[in-house]
Write an enzyme that holds these catalytic residues in place. Sequence first.
Site, PDB file in Angstrom:
ATOM      1  N   HIS A  58       0.869  -1.183   0.000  1.00 50.26           N
ATOM      2  CA  HIS A  58       0.000   0.000   0.000  1.00 50.26           C
ATOM      3  C   HIS A  58       0.910   1.239   0.000  1.00 50.26           C
ATOM      4  O   HIS A  58       2.024   1.187   0.536  1.00 50.26           O
ATOM      5  CB  HIS A  58      -0.833  -0.054   1.281  1.00 50.26           C
ATOM      6  CG  HIS A  58      -1.906   0.977   1.404  1.00 50.26           C
ATOM      7  ND1 HIS A  58      -1.650   2.291   1.729  1.00 50.26           N
ATOM      8  CD2 HIS A  58      -3.254   0.889   1.272  1.00 50.26           C
ATOM      9  CE1 HIS A  58      -2.795   2.958   1.799  1.00 50.26           C
ATOM     10  NE2 HIS A  58      -3.785   2.140   1.510  1.00 50.26           N
TER      11      HIS A  58
ATOM     12  N   LYS B 214     -10.427  -0.704  10.376  1.00 49.27           N
ATOM     13  CA  LYS B 214     -10.658  -1.935   9.602  1.00 49.27           C
ATOM     14  C   LYS B 214     -10.961  -3.108  10.538  1.00 49.27           C
ATOM     15  O   LYS B 214     -11.290  -4.195  10.088  1.00 49.27           O
ATOM     16  CB  LYS B 214      -9.426  -2.273   8.755  1.00 49.27           C
ATOM     17  CG  LYS B 214      -9.124  -1.242   7.660  1.00 49.27           C
ATOM     18  CD  LYS B 214      -7.991  -1.707   6.796  1.00 49.27           C
ATOM     19  CE  LYS B 214      -7.310  -0.593   6.032  1.00 49.27           C
ATOM     20  NZ  LYS B 214      -8.042  -0.079   4.879  1.00 49.27           N
TER      21      LYS B 214
ATOM     22  N   CYS C 189      -4.702   2.277  -3.620  1.00 50.31           N
ATOM     23  CA  CYS C 189      -3.485   2.869  -3.041  1.00 50.31           C
ATOM     24  C   CYS C 189      -2.298   1.936  -3.226  1.00 50.31           C
ATOM     25  O   CYS C 189      -1.461   1.765  -2.326  1.00 50.31           O
ATOM     26  CB  CYS C 189      -3.666   3.197  -1.561  1.00 50.31           C
ATOM     27  SG  CYS C 189      -4.921   4.416  -1.267  1.00 50.31           S
TER      28      CYS C 189
ATOM     29  N   GLN D 258      -4.341  -5.381   7.041  1.00 49.50           N
ATOM     30  CA  GLN D 258      -5.317  -6.329   6.481  1.00 49.50           C
ATOM     31  C   GLN D 258      -5.235  -7.696   7.172  1.00 49.50           C
ATOM     32  O   GLN D 258      -5.904  -8.636   6.750  1.00 49.50           O
ATOM     33  CB  GLN D 258      -5.084  -6.514   4.971  1.00 49.50           C
ATOM     34  CG  GLN D 258      -5.287  -5.268   4.141  1.00 49.50           C
ATOM     35  CD  GLN D 258      -6.756  -4.842   4.031  1.00 49.50           C
ATOM     36  OE1 GLN D 258      -7.672  -5.577   4.403  1.00 49.50           O
ATOM     37  NE2 GLN D 258      -6.972  -3.644   3.532  1.00 49.50           N
TER      38      GLN D 258
ATOM     39  N   ASP E  39       3.288  -4.243   8.098  1.00 51.53           N
ATOM     40  CA  ASP E  39       2.006  -3.541   7.993  1.00 51.53           C
ATOM     41  C   ASP E  39       0.896  -4.579   8.153  1.00 51.53           C
ATOM     42  O   ASP E  39       0.624  -5.369   7.246  1.00 51.53           O
ATOM     43  CB  ASP E  39       1.944  -2.856   6.611  1.00 51.53           C
ATOM     44  CG  ASP E  39       0.575  -2.251   6.319  1.00 51.53           C
ATOM     45  OD1 ASP E  39      -0.355  -2.414   7.134  1.00 51.53           O
ATOM     46  OD2 ASP E  39       0.433  -1.619   5.252  1.00 51.53           O
TER      47      ASP E  39
HETATM   48  C1  LIG Z   1      -2.325  -2.935   3.677  1.00 52.28           C
HETATM   49  C2  LIG Z   1      -2.739  -1.535   4.050  1.00 52.28           C
HETATM   50  N1  LIG Z   1      -1.843  -0.711   4.590  1.00 52.28           N
HETATM   51  C3  LIG Z   1      -2.154   0.534   4.948  1.00 52.28           C
HETATM   52  C4  LIG Z   1      -3.421   1.035   4.767  1.00 52.28           C
HETATM   53  C5  LIG Z   1      -3.717   2.443   5.191  1.00 52.28           C
HETATM   54  O1  LIG Z   1      -4.634   2.460   6.258  1.00 52.28           O
HETATM   55  P1  LIG Z   1      -5.007   3.830   6.973  1.00 52.28           P
HETATM   56  O2  LIG Z   1      -5.613   4.683   5.899  1.00 52.28           O
HETATM   57  O3  LIG Z   1      -5.980   3.455   8.033  1.00 52.28           O
HETATM   58  O4  LIG Z   1      -3.753   4.411   7.510  1.00 52.28           O
HETATM   59  C6  LIG Z   1      -4.392   0.224   4.197  1.00 52.28           C
HETATM   60  C7  LIG Z   1      -5.763   0.748   3.955  1.00 52.28           C
HETATM   61  O5  LIG Z   1      -6.376   0.469   2.962  1.00 52.28           O
HETATM   62  C8  LIG Z   1      -4.045  -1.100   3.830  1.00 52.28           C
HETATM   63  O6  LIG Z   1      -4.935  -1.920   3.267  1.00 52.28           O
END
Ligand SMILES: Cc1ncc(COP(=O)(O)O)c(C=O)c1O
Length: 439
Positions: free
Chosen positions: A152, A256, A396, A233, A230
Amino acid sequence: MVVNEKSIYTPTPPNGPPGGSADALRSNSPAPDATLNVRDDFPIFSRQFDGQPLIYLDSGATSQKPAAVIDAISSYLSERNANVHRGVYALAQESDAAYDGARKKVADFIGGDPKTTIFTKNVTEAINLVAYAWGRANVGPADAVLTTQMEHHANIVPWQQLCKERGAQLRYLEVDERGELSFEQLDRELAKGDVKLVAFTHVSNVLGTIVPVKEMTTRIRAAGATSLVDGAQAVPHMPVDLSLLGADFYAWTGHKALGPTGIGVLHGRTEILDEMEPFLTGGDMIASVDFDGASWNELPYKFEAGTPPIAEAVGLGVAVDYLSALGMGRVREHEQALTGYLLDRLQEVPGLRFVGPPEAENRGGLVSFTIEGMHAHDIAELANRGGVCIRAGHHCAQPLMRCLGVSATARASVGVYNEPRDVDALIDALIAGRRIFEL
Ligand SMILES: Cc1ncc(COP(=O)(O)O)c(C=O)c1O
């Protein structure tokens, strides 16, 4: 839009004649039992759109919230609201207990320690915290940061900025045809001797791939590098035990995971966090301040400048209570069965190709796909006409889209409240949509 021939995809098996009816094409896969049956816990599902029930297959973007979370936030604000860590009166102490109690629940939920569990605004801020507070002090011109093609933007752009500023190299682990990473490439990269940090996702938000974190962190640590995972998910959808993963930093996001927006979590190893300078500075994160300097509060407060997201933390505490009561093993079982059913039934849609590993056991609860002759946004719009919420776009993850040879995909993602009939509704909408497109 067609997936590039060299792209990462699972070929669709022959489906029979294009444009056939859903019944004619229907796969033999039986619908799994709706094992959790928790839909009624989520008030939003009482809503209707054009007389149809809400069918929400976009939990990868954000989850819906159970009444328990909504009520906890409301009752905190109506009955216990006061700022934290500064009042001696009884109400303020209740608020302190609510905030730090939520931290303990969140830490316990994934085998962390409350002292090294830092609340941030979201996972993006958690990763930026590391990029600024750890990265600026530890990455220099002769060093490299390693990340992967499946990240992401939240796990790419902070490293691009860090490397640009420090004159370091940013390199990427490649994603193979199955949508997976290679240990051989990781070993080769680490053997170069310049990698200071490896930042990678636990579950890809596009491919669905579950990355073997422990195998990665063992190699990374053996090479003397630091790891950041990270978990955005992963944490909401499967059992995660930090004590088994070996990550130096592990970050995730509350919204999430059935919690509210505005709260994320960073877990770090004590010895690393202790050595780090703060990210943001100001109130609450100090031990003392004089006109010519300041000293820092203890962990985790050193990294929580200003009034923190108190009501949000309380909500997240109740969200993890809710998930724990369901049992994360059961949550995973439920979502894996639904994902398997989704993968099977998507094969009924002529021209559809999904990306990532073909087996539900190797992926999180999401499937990204394209349909030949339709743009991803058209797919999402046609699903919407059938009352089904799915996401379309680059998710993203624009660099990954380039590897896939597409500009966008549609993505269906499941949560604890989904049932097989939601998948059925999506398939019906996609097949009806193809007819509208005269495909
Ligand atoms: C794998 C992953 N990392 C980071 C993010 C970013 O999350 P946030 O917008 O809550 O910081 C997302 C959100 O879609 C994601 O799916």
